[in-house]
Design a protein around this motif. Sequence first.
Motif, PDB file in Angstrom:
ATOM      1  N   VAL B  10       0.931  -1.273  -0.084  1.00 24.39           N
ATOM      2  CA  VAL B  10      -0.018   0.001   0.099  1.00 24.39           C
ATOM      3  C   VAL B  10       0.938   1.104  -0.043  1.00 24.39           C
ATOM      4  CG1 VAL B  10      -1.904   1.106   0.977  1.00 24.39           C
ATOM      5  CG2 VAL B  10      -1.771  -1.164   1.249  1.00 24.39           C
ATOM      6  N   ASP B  11       0.709   2.142  -0.958  1.00 25.90           N
ATOM      7  CA  ASP B  11       1.419   3.538  -0.881  1.00 25.90           C
ATOM      8  C   ASP B  11       1.008   4.294   0.019  1.00 25.90           C
ATOM      9  OD1 ASP B  11      -0.770   4.679  -2.053  1.00 25.90           O
ATOM     10  OD2 ASP B  11       0.107   4.409  -4.202  1.00 25.90           O
ATOM     11  N   ALA B  12       1.652   5.548  -0.036  1.00 19.51           N
ATOM     12  CA  ALA B  12       1.706   6.684   1.034  1.00 19.51           C
ATOM     13  C   ALA B  12       0.125   7.179   0.891  1.00 19.51           C
ATOM     14  CB  ALA B  12       2.604   7.860   0.855  1.00 19.51           C
ATOM     15  N   ASN B  13      -0.452   7.015  -0.052  1.00 17.25           N
ATOM     16  CA  ASN B  13      -1.898   7.691  -0.110  1.00 17.25           C
ATOM     17  C   ASN B  13      -2.926   6.468   0.014  1.00 17.25           C
ATOM     18  OD1 ASN B  13      -0.187   8.569  -2.729  1.00 17.25           O
ATOM     19  ND2 ASN B  13      -1.424  10.396  -1.809  1.00 17.25           N
ATOM     20  N   GLY B  14      -2.479   5.310   0.430  1.00 15.76           N
ATOM     21  CA  GLY B  14      -3.389   4.312   0.968  1.00 15.76           C
ATOM     22  C   GLY B  14      -3.911   3.504  -0.417  1.00 15.76           C
ATOM     23  N   PHE B  15      -3.223   3.522  -1.353  1.00 15.29           N
ATOM     24  CA  PHE B  15      -3.643   2.659  -2.924  1.00 15.29           C
ATOM     25  C   PHE B  15      -2.871   1.671  -2.768  1.00 15.29           C
ATOM     26  CE2 PHE B  15      -5.019   7.204  -3.974  1.00 15.29           C
ATOM     27  CZ  PHE B  15      -6.467   7.088  -4.062  1.00 15.29           C
ATOM     28  N   SER B  16      -3.547   0.340  -3.097  1.00 13.03           N
ATOM     29  CA  SER B  16      -2.859  -0.909  -2.935  1.00 13.03           C
ATOM     30  C   SER B  16      -2.418  -1.294  -4.376  1.00 13.03           C
ATOM     31  CB  SER B  16      -3.664  -1.933  -2.334  1.00 13.03           C
ATOM     32  OG  SER B  16      -3.144  -3.266  -2.579  1.00 13.03           O
ATOM     33  N   ASP B  17      -1.254  -2.121  -4.439  1.00 14.46           N
ATOM     34  CA  ASP B  17      -0.810  -2.428  -5.686  1.00 14.46           C
ATOM     35  C   ASP B  17      -1.412  -3.864  -6.229  1.00 14.46           C
ATOM     36  OD1 ASP B  17       0.447  -4.124  -3.994  1.00 14.46           O
ATOM     37  OD2 ASP B  17       2.392  -4.102  -5.014  1.00 14.46           O
ATOM     38  N   THR B  18      -2.304  -4.258  -5.522  1.00 12.71           N
ATOM     39  CA  THR B  18      -2.791  -5.443  -5.708  1.00 12.71           C
ATOM     40  C   THR B  18      -4.482  -5.219  -5.709  1.00 12.71           C
ATOM     41  OG1 THR B  18      -2.802  -6.794  -3.795  1.00 12.71           O
ATOM     42  CG2 THR B  18      -1.166  -7.023  -5.409  1.00 12.71           C
ATOM     43  N   ASP B  19      -5.357  -6.137  -6.348  1.00 17.60           N
ATOM     44  CA  ASP B  19      -6.619  -6.013  -6.117  1.00 17.60           C
ATOM     45  C   ASP B  19      -7.334  -7.478  -6.664  1.00 17.60           C
ATOM     46  OD1 ASP B  19      -9.429  -5.734  -6.212  1.00 17.60           O
ATOM     47  OD2 ASP B  19      -9.470  -4.277  -8.033  1.00 17.60           O
ATOM     48  N   ALA B  20      -7.903  -8.030  -5.467  1.00 19.45           N
ATOM     49  CA  ALA B  20      -8.326  -9.490  -5.724  1.00 19.45           C
ATOM     50  C   ALA B  20      -9.500  -9.758  -6.709  1.00 19.45           C
ATOM     51  CB  ALA B  20      -8.763  -9.971  -4.347  1.00 19.45           C
ATOM     52  N   ALA B  21     -10.130  -8.570  -6.924  1.00 23.68           N
ATOM     53  CA  ALA B  21     -11.264  -8.617  -7.897  1.00 23.68           C
ATOM     54  C   ALA B  21     -10.761  -8.673  -9.292  1.00 23.68           C
ATOM     55  CB  ALA B  21     -12.023  -7.582  -7.757  1.00 23.68           C
ATOM     56  N   TYR B  33     -10.590  10.941  -5.564  1.00 20.56           N
ATOM     57  CA  TYR B  33      -9.940  12.190  -5.785  1.00 20.56           C
ATOM     58  C   TYR B  33      -9.373  12.647  -4.525  1.00 20.56           C
ATOM     59  CZ  TYR B  33      -8.477  17.126  -6.930  1.00 20.56           C
ATOM     60  OH  TYR B  33      -7.890  18.260  -6.950  1.00 20.56           O
ATOM     61  N   GLN B  34     -10.396  12.746  -3.439  1.00 20.67           N
ATOM     62  CA  GLN B  34      -9.668  13.295  -2.038  1.00 20.67           C
ATOM     63  C   GLN B  34      -8.679  12.451  -1.569  1.00 20.67           C
ATOM     64  OE1 GLN B  34     -13.501  13.608  -0.427  1.00 20.67           O
ATOM     65  NE2 GLN B  34     -13.887  15.751  -1.181  1.00 20.67           N
ATOM     66  N   GLN B  35      -8.953  11.218  -1.685  1.00 21.09           N
ATOM     67  CA  GLN B  35      -7.933  10.282  -1.082  1.00 21.09           C
ATOM     68  C   GLN B  35      -6.737  10.364  -1.523  1.00 21.09           C
ATOM     69  OE1 GLN B  35      -8.901   6.021  -1.159  1.00 21.09           O
ATOM     70  NE2 GLN B  35      -6.804   5.526  -0.616  1.00 21.09           N
ATOM     71  N   GLN B  36      -6.480  11.051  -2.888  1.00 22.52           N
ATOM     72  CA  GLN B  36      -4.932  11.159  -3.285  1.00 22.52           C
ATOM     73  C   GLN B  36      -4.227  12.354  -2.317  1.00 22.52           C
ATOM     74  OE1 GLN B  36      -5.255  10.860  -7.847  1.00 22.52           O
ATOM     75  NE2 GLN B  36      -6.644  12.255  -7.163  1.00 22.52           N
ATOM     76  N   ASN B  37      -5.109  13.308  -1.894  1.00 23.38           N
ATOM     77  CA  ASN B  37      -4.466  14.124  -1.031  1.00 23.38           C
ATOM     78  C   ASN B  37      -3.238  14.796  -1.766  1.00 23.38           C
ATOM     79  OD1 ASN B  37      -4.112  15.602   1.401  1.00 23.38           O
ATOM     80  ND2 ASN B  37      -2.809  14.154   2.453  1.00 23.38           N
ATOM     81  N   LEU B  38      -3.598  15.313  -3.007  1.00 25.81           N
ATOM     82  CA  LEU B  38      -2.554  15.981  -3.725  1.00 25.81           C
ATOM     83  C   LEU B  38      -2.077  17.303  -3.212  1.00 25.81           C
ATOM     84  CD1 LEU B  38      -4.178  15.749  -7.157  1.00 25.81           C
ATOM     85  CD2 LEU B  38      -2.622  14.134  -6.281  1.00 25.81           C
ATOM     86  N   ASP B  39      -0.576  17.261  -3.285  1.00 27.14           N
ATOM     87  CA  ASP B  39       0.079  18.482  -2.595  1.00 27.14           C
ATOM     88  C   ASP B  39      -0.161  19.521  -3.607  1.00 27.14           C
ATOM     89  OD1 ASP B  39       1.866  18.328  -4.554  1.00 27.14           O
ATOM     90  OD2 ASP B  39       3.519  17.366  -3.289  1.00 27.14           O
ATOM     91  N   ILE B  40       0.482  20.782  -3.023  1.00 25.23           N
ATOM     92  CA  ILE B  40       0.151  22.026  -3.484  1.00 25.23           C
ATOM     93  C   ILE B  40       0.913  22.078  -5.153  1.00 25.23           C
ATOM     94  CG2 ILE B  40       2.243  23.177  -2.414  1.00 25.23           C
ATOM     95  CD1 ILE B  40      -1.143  24.862  -3.599  1.00 25.23           C
ATOM     96  N   ALA B  90       3.445  12.911  -8.287  1.00 25.15           N
ATOM     97  CA  ALA B  90       2.323  12.727  -7.523  1.00 25.15           C
ATOM     98  C   ALA B  90       1.388  11.305  -7.879  1.00 25.15           C
ATOM     99  CB  ALA B  90       1.352  13.793  -7.551  1.00 25.15           C
ATOM    100  N   MET B  91       2.062  10.748  -8.851  1.00 24.05           N
ATOM    101  CA  MET B  91       1.297   9.388  -9.229  1.00 24.05           C
ATOM    102  C   MET B  91       1.419   8.452  -8.234  1.00 24.05           C
ATOM    103  SD  MET B  91       1.492   9.427 -13.511  1.00 24.05           S
ATOM    104  CE  MET B  91       0.282  10.870 -14.183  1.00 24.05           C
ATOM    105  N   HIS B  92       0.552   7.562  -8.249  1.00 28.11           N
ATOM    106  CA  HIS B  92       0.377   6.432  -7.226  1.00 28.11           C
ATOM    107  C   HIS B  92      -0.108   5.250  -7.774  1.00 28.11           C
ATOM    108  CE1 HIS B  92      -3.683   7.647  -7.187  1.00 28.11           C
ATOM    109  NE2 HIS B  92      -3.556   8.808  -7.115  1.00 28.11           N
ATOM    110  N   ASN B  93      -0.202   4.098  -6.947  1.00 31.57           N
ATOM    111  CA  ASN B  93      -0.857   2.915  -7.630  1.00 31.57           C
ATOM    112  C   ASN B  93      -2.335   3.284  -7.728  1.00 31.57           C
ATOM    113  OD1 ASN B  93       1.297   1.225  -6.940  1.00 31.57           O
ATOM    114  ND2 ASN B  93       0.567   0.926  -4.813  1.00 31.57           N
ATOM    115  N   ALA B 174      -3.975  -3.033 -10.483  1.00 26.74           N
ATOM    116  CA  ALA B 174      -3.950  -2.295  -9.581  1.00 26.74           C
ATOM    117  C   ALA B 174      -2.465  -1.448  -9.316  1.00 26.74           C
ATOM    118  CB  ALA B 174      -4.168  -2.778  -8.075  1.00 26.74           C
ATOM    119  N   SER B 175      -1.622  -2.045  -9.844  1.00 26.79           N
ATOM    120  CA  SER B 175      -0.074  -1.501  -9.486  1.00 26.79           C
ATOM    121  C   SER B 175       0.213  -0.335 -10.664  1.00 26.79           C
ATOM    122  CB  SER B 175       0.712  -2.392  -9.797  1.00 26.79           C
ATOM    123  OG  SER B 175       0.893  -3.031 -10.788  1.00 26.79           O
TER     124      SER B 175
END
Lengths: 55, 238
Positions: B10-21, B33-40, B90-93, B174-175
Motif C-alpha cells: 500500500v502506498d503513501a496515499n493508501g492505494f494498494s498495488d493488488t486487487d483480488a477482484a 480524488y480526495q484520497q489522493q491528497n495531492l500536494d500544492i 504525485a502518481m500512485h498505485n 492495481a499497480s
Amino acid sequence: MAVDKNISPKDCGRWDTIPGVLKVVNKPTGAQKKFIDQFNAERAAAAKKKAAKKK
Amino acid sequence: MQSAVRPPQVDANGFSDTDAAGYHDLYNGRQYYQQQNLDIDARVALADYLDPNTLSGSLYNFSQNMNHAVAIGQPLDAQQQYAWDSITGAMHNIGYNVNLTRYDHGEYLDNVLTGAGITGGHAGMSVAQLKQALVGVEYTDPRILSTSYNNFKNATDPSTFTTREVKITYKAKASTQALMPGKGSGGDFGEILLKPSGGGHNSYRIVDVKTTGAKARPKGGSKNSLTLQQIEVVVETY
C-alpha cells in the motif's frame, strides 16, 4: 475544450496521438510474423498492379 | 505445498498495488480524488495541465505543447518541467483493477502497426487482419496518457470522443501508476492520467482487437458523418 482540433502534427494534446510516439518493444514471431510478411507482400503486389493499370 | 503470496503493498496515499477482484469500473470519483491528497505543487501543475486555453504566442494549450515536446524529445521549458515533475511525482498505485477508456484516431493503429512491421497503415485492413497483426504487440508510451474511468459520461459533449475511429479499452491492474486530476476547467472527463512508461511501470500489451459495432468518423470529420466502423483495441497495462 482543446480536443480534436485537427491542427497540424502538433495536435497531440491529452486526447490525440502523433505518429511514432508509441514504441513497440517486441517483435512478432512465428505465425504472426508470417502473416505480417505475407500481408505486406500482397499489399505491395496489389499496389503495383493498380499502378500498372493506371499507366 | 502452499506457495508464498506476496502481501499487497500500500502506498503513501493508501492505494494498494493488488486487487483480488477482476477488472471492474471505478466508482465514487470524488472520494477517490480526495484520497489522493495531492500536494500544492501537483494541484498548481494540474491547473496548468488541464487549462484548455491556448498559450500566449502559441496555437496550442499547455498540455499539447508539453506532450508534443516529450513526444519529439525536445527539452521542456521551466514551467513544463515543473508540471511534468509535479504531476508524475504525485502518481500512485491506481489501487484497483480497473477499466479505462480512451478514444483516438487512426494514427494510433498506424503507429502500433508500423511498430509490428505492417507497411501502409490500417486503411483497407479488416478487423480480423488487424487482430492477427496486433494481438501480442507490446509498446511503451512516453507521454502522460489521458484516459477516462467513466467513458466521458459527464463531458459536455461525449460524442467528441466516442465517435472517434479507435476505442482503446485499458485493463489497468492495481499497480498501474496513475493520478486523477479532478475537475479541470475543460470539463469533467472522468479523467485518469497514466504515468509515462518506465521504471518497470506502465507498459502496454494489446490483447484483443474487435469492432464495437458503432460507426465512427475520420479525423477532422463531422460527428454527423460517421463513415467508418469503430475499432476497439483492448490493452493490458503491465
